[in-house]
Design a protein around this motif. Structure first.
Motif, PDB file in Angstrom:
ATOM      1  N   ASN A  98       0.806  -1.221   0.000  1.00 30.46           N
ATOM      2  CA  ASN A  98       0.000   0.000   0.000  1.00 30.46           C
ATOM      3  C   ASN A  98       0.835   1.266   0.000  1.00 30.46           C
ATOM      4  OD1 ASN A  98      -2.811   0.107  -0.215  1.00 30.46           O
ATOM      5  ND2 ASN A  98      -2.973  -1.161   1.604  1.00 30.46           N
ATOM      6  N   GLU A  99       2.092   1.151   0.433  1.00 34.18           N
ATOM      7  CA  GLU A  99       2.965   2.329   0.496  1.00 34.18           C
ATOM      8  C   GLU A  99       3.521   2.698  -0.875  1.00 34.18           C
ATOM      9  OE1 GLU A  99       6.067   1.391   3.293  1.00 34.18           O
ATOM     10  OE2 GLU A  99       4.638   0.927   4.888  1.00 34.18           O
ATOM     11  N   VAL A 100       3.373   1.806  -1.851  1.00 32.47           N
ATOM     12  CA  VAL A 100       3.977   2.054  -3.160  1.00 32.47           C
ATOM     13  C   VAL A 100       3.259   3.197  -3.874  1.00 32.47           C
ATOM     14  CG1 VAL A 100       4.488   1.066  -5.431  1.00 32.47           C
ATOM     15  CG2 VAL A 100       4.777  -0.332  -3.376  1.00 32.47           C
ATOM     16  N   ASP A 101       3.990   4.300  -4.090  1.00 34.69           N
ATOM     17  CA  ASP A 101       3.387   5.420  -4.829  1.00 34.69           C
ATOM     18  C   ASP A 101       4.418   6.151  -5.678  1.00 34.69           C
ATOM     19  OD1 ASP A 101       4.877   6.690  -2.930  1.00 34.69           O
ATOM     20  OD2 ASP A 101       3.263   7.991  -2.202  1.00 34.69           O
ATOM     21  N   SER A 102       5.625   5.575  -5.761  1.00 36.66           N
ATOM     22  CA  SER A 102       6.673   6.193  -6.581  1.00 36.66           C
ATOM     23  C   SER A 102       7.705   5.119  -6.896  1.00 36.66           C
ATOM     24  CB  SER A 102       7.356   7.319  -5.806  1.00 36.66           C
ATOM     25  OG  SER A 102       8.054   6.770  -4.690  1.00 36.66           O
ATOM     26  N   TYR A 103       8.628   5.456  -7.771  1.00 36.88           N
ATOM     27  CA  TYR A 103       9.657   4.480  -8.124  1.00 36.88           C
ATOM     28  C   TYR A 103      10.493   4.139  -6.887  1.00 36.88           C
ATOM     29  CZ  TYR A 103      13.440   2.088 -10.478  1.00 36.88           C
ATOM     30  OH  TYR A 103      14.353   1.147 -10.852  1.00 36.88           O
ATOM     31  N   ASP A 104      10.821   5.162  -6.104  1.00 34.69           N
ATOM     32  CA  ASP A 104      11.620   4.940  -4.891  1.00 34.69           C
ATOM     33  C   ASP A 104      10.924   4.007  -3.917  1.00 34.69           C
ATOM     34  OD1 ASP A 104      13.669   6.496  -5.785  1.00 34.69           O
ATOM     35  OD2 ASP A 104      13.075   8.286  -4.672  1.00 34.69           O
ATOM     36  N   SER A 105       9.650   4.284  -3.667  1.00 31.43           N
ATOM     37  CA  SER A 105       8.930   3.450  -2.704  1.00 31.43           C
ATOM     38  C   SER A 105       8.737   2.041  -3.247  1.00 31.43           C
ATOM     39  CB  SER A 105       7.593   4.076  -2.302  1.00 31.43           C
ATOM     40  OG  SER A 105       6.731   4.165  -3.405  1.00 31.43           O
ATOM     41  N   PHE A 106       8.570   1.933  -4.568  1.00 27.68           N
ATOM     42  CA  PHE A 106       8.449   0.609  -5.191  1.00 27.68           C
ATOM     43  C   PHE A 106       9.708  -0.213  -4.912  1.00 27.68           C
ATOM     44  CE2 PHE A 106       9.306  -2.285  -8.717  1.00 27.68           C
ATOM     45  CZ  PHE A 106       8.138  -3.027  -8.752  1.00 27.68           C
TER      46      PHE A 106
ATOM     47  N   GLU B 251       6.064 -13.166  -9.625  1.00 26.99           N
ATOM     48  CA  GLU B 251       5.592 -12.262 -10.671  1.00 26.99           C
ATOM     49  C   GLU B 251       4.245 -11.658 -10.249  1.00 26.99           C
ATOM     50  OE1 GLU B 251       5.761 -10.804 -14.784  1.00 26.99           O
ATOM     51  OE2 GLU B 251       7.228 -11.556 -13.346  1.00 26.99           O
ATOM     52  N   GLU B 252       3.429 -12.494  -9.646  1.00 27.94           N
ATOM     53  CA  GLU B 252       2.087 -12.099  -9.228  1.00 27.94           C
ATOM     54  C   GLU B 252       2.128 -10.955  -8.210  1.00 27.94           C
ATOM     55  OE1 GLU B 252      -1.536 -14.725  -7.391  1.00 27.94           O
ATOM     56  OE2 GLU B 252       0.172 -15.805  -8.255  1.00 27.94           O
ATOM     57  N   LEU B 253       3.043 -11.071  -7.264  1.00 24.77           N
ATOM     58  CA  LEU B 253       3.162 -10.058  -6.218  1.00 24.77           C
ATOM     59  C   LEU B 253       3.686  -8.752  -6.809  1.00 24.77           C
ATOM     60  CD1 LEU B 253       2.470 -10.091  -3.267  1.00 24.77           C
ATOM     61  CD2 LEU B 253       4.853 -10.549  -2.732  1.00 24.77           C
ATOM     62  N   ILE B 254       4.625  -8.869  -7.731  1.00 25.07           N
ATOM     63  CA  ILE B 254       5.172  -7.672  -8.371  1.00 25.07           C
ATOM     64  C   ILE B 254       4.087  -6.968  -9.178  1.00 25.07           C
ATOM     65  CG2 ILE B 254       6.787  -6.902 -10.163  1.00 25.07           C
ATOM     66  CD1 ILE B 254       8.820  -8.845  -8.885  1.00 25.07           C
ATOM     67  N   ILE B 255       3.271  -7.738  -9.871  1.00 21.81           N
ATOM     68  CA  ILE B 255       2.170  -7.152 -10.646  1.00 21.81           C
ATOM     69  C   ILE B 255       1.177  -6.466  -9.702  1.00 21.81           C
ATOM     70  CG2 ILE B 255       0.162  -7.716 -12.097  1.00 21.81           C
ATOM     71  CD1 ILE B 255       2.059  -9.825 -13.447  1.00 21.81           C
ATOM     72  N   TYR B 256       0.959  -7.082  -8.560  1.00 23.85           N
ATOM     73  CA  TYR B 256       0.078  -6.476  -7.556  1.00 23.85           C
ATOM     74  C   TYR B 256       0.643  -5.117  -7.103  1.00 23.85           C
ATOM     75  CZ  TYR B 256      -2.386  -5.931  -3.094  1.00 23.85           C
ATOM     76  OH  TYR B 256      -3.113  -5.430  -2.049  1.00 23.85           O
ATOM     77  N   MET B 257       1.955  -5.047  -6.954  1.00 26.48           N
ATOM     78  CA  MET B 257       2.593  -3.781  -6.586  1.00 26.48           C
ATOM     79  C   MET B 257       2.389  -2.737  -7.682  1.00 26.48           C
ATOM     80  SD  MET B 257       6.051  -5.289  -4.810  1.00 26.48           S
ATOM     81  CE  MET B 257       6.896  -3.760  -4.444  1.00 26.48           C
ATOM     82  N   TYR B 258       2.531  -3.172  -8.930  1.00 28.63           N
ATOM     83  CA  TYR B 258       2.277  -2.251 -10.049  1.00 28.63           C
ATOM     84  C   TYR B 258       0.838  -1.760 -10.029  1.00 28.63           C
ATOM     85  CZ  TYR B 258       6.590  -3.838 -12.363  1.00 28.63           C
ATOM     86  OH  TYR B 258       7.879  -4.130 -12.673  1.00 28.63           O
ATOM     87  N   GLU B 259      -0.089  -2.665  -9.745  1.00 31.20           N
ATOM     88  CA  GLU B 259      -1.509  -2.288  -9.724  1.00 31.20           C
ATOM     89  C   GLU B 259      -1.771  -1.210  -8.691  1.00 31.20           C
ATOM     90  OE1 GLU B 259      -3.436  -6.051  -9.129  1.00 31.20           O
ATOM     91  OE2 GLU B 259      -3.391  -6.546 -11.270  1.00 31.20           O
ATOM     92  N   GLU B 260      -1.191  -1.392  -7.494  1.00 34.32           N
ATOM     93  CA  GLU B 260      -1.354  -0.396  -6.428  1.00 34.32           C
ATOM     94  C   GLU B 260      -0.826   0.963  -6.873  1.00 34.32           C
ATOM     95  OE1 GLU B 260      -2.428  -0.332  -2.991  1.00 34.32           O
ATOM     96  OE2 GLU B 260      -3.576  -1.959  -3.878  1.00 34.32           O
ATOM     97  N   TRP B 261       0.371   0.934  -7.435  1.00 34.29           N
ATOM     98  CA  TRP B 261       1.039   2.161  -7.872  1.00 34.29           C
ATOM     99  C   TRP B 261       0.225   2.833  -8.980  1.00 34.29           C
ATOM    100  CZ3 TRP B 261       6.733   1.933 -10.100  1.00 34.29           C
ATOM    101  CH2 TRP B 261       7.227   3.227 -10.268  1.00 34.29           C
ATOM    102  N   PHE B 262      -0.226   2.038  -9.933  1.00 35.45           N
ATOM    103  CA  PHE B 262      -1.037   2.551 -11.037  1.00 35.45           C
ATOM    104  C   PHE B 262      -2.319   3.202 -10.497  1.00 35.45           C
ATOM    105  CE2 PHE B 262      -4.567   1.928 -14.016  1.00 35.45           C
ATOM    106  CZ  PHE B 262      -4.106   2.679 -15.078  1.00 35.45           C
ATOM    107  N   GLU B 263      -2.968   2.520  -9.556  1.00 28.02           N
ATOM    108  CA  GLU B 263      -4.221   3.063  -8.997  1.00 28.02           C
ATOM    109  C   GLU B 263      -3.995   4.395  -8.304  1.00 28.02           C
ATOM    110  OE1 GLU B 263      -6.353   0.155  -6.605  1.00 28.02           O
ATOM    111  OE2 GLU B 263      -6.311  -1.225  -8.321  1.00 28.02           O
ATOM    112  N   LYS B 264      -2.900   4.514  -7.584  1.00 25.53           N
ATOM    113  CA  LYS B 264      -2.603   5.778  -6.905  1.00 25.53           C
ATOM    114  C   LYS B 264      -2.371   6.899  -7.912  1.00 25.53           C
ATOM    115  CE  LYS B 264      -1.085   4.488  -2.360  1.00 25.53           C
ATOM    116  NZ  LYS B 264      -0.588   3.103  -2.457  1.00 25.53           N
ATOM    117  N   LEU B 265      -1.613   6.603  -8.957  1.00 19.50           N
ATOM    118  CA  LEU B 265      -1.364   7.609  -9.997  1.00 19.50           C
ATOM    119  C   LEU B 265      -2.667   8.011 -10.678  1.00 19.50           C
ATOM    120  CD1 LEU B 265       1.850   6.150 -11.653  1.00 19.50           C
ATOM    121  CD2 LEU B 265       1.676   8.441 -10.696  1.00 19.50           C
ATOM    122  N   ALA B 266      -3.474   7.019 -10.990  1.00 19.94           N
ATOM    123  CA  ALA B 266      -4.745   7.275 -11.668  1.00 19.94           C
ATOM    124  C   ALA B 266      -5.634   8.163 -10.810  1.00 19.94           C
ATOM    125  CB  ALA B 266      -5.443   5.953 -11.990  1.00 19.94           C
TER     126      ALA B 266
END
Length: 134
Positions: free
Chosen positions: A12-20, A36-51
């Motif tokens: 949930n903390e992922v919101d930037s490249y650094d935090s990722f 791979e699944e967990l990494i994609i989940y991290m991307y999804e969180e980050w994408f949702e925050k940006l969106a």
């Protein structure tokens, strides 16, 4: 169960490249190589925050392409030429359309080298830079 909660909180903390990178390193220290699944989940969180920051209400995720629709208030702040040039530097699979004052960014998901969310995150970061300059 508790472990899952810890992982979710971290992700949930992922919101930037650094935090990722930070969260990824932290999780890998504890659990070894991430799936791979967990990494994609991290991307999804980050994408949702940006969106969310860009006020994007609609993302149409189809079989072969994904269409991100920007609200008109945000669309009016986007420099179309700059967007086109930036997108070309990220991936040649981007297309754009414009309807009812809203910019659509469309990514063809076929033949991509990386997970499509990585490209979408990259373009949203560029758009955010453009919009925040104004």
């Amino acid at each position: 169960g508790e472990l899952k909660i810890t992982i979710h909180k971290k992700i949930n903390e992922v919101d930037s490249y650094d935090s990722f990178c930070k969260v990824k390193d932290e999780l890998e220290d504890r659990f070894g190589k991430l799936s791979e699944e967990l990494i994609i989940y991290m991307y999804e969180e980050w994408f949702e925050k940006l969106a969310k920051k860009l006020g994007i209400e609609r993302v149409i995720d189809g079989k072969n392409s994904v269409d991100i629709i920007f609200p008109s208030e945000v669309s009016s702040k986007i420099d179309g030429e700059e967007l086109f040039n930036e997108s070309y530097g990220i991936c040649k699979n981007f297309r754009f359309s414009y309807s009812a004052g809203c910019i659509h960014i469309i990514l063809d998901k076929v033949n991509l080298d990386k997970h499509y969310l990585m490209y979408l995150i990259a373009i949203l970061i560029k758009v955010r830079g453009m919009v925040e300059k104004k």
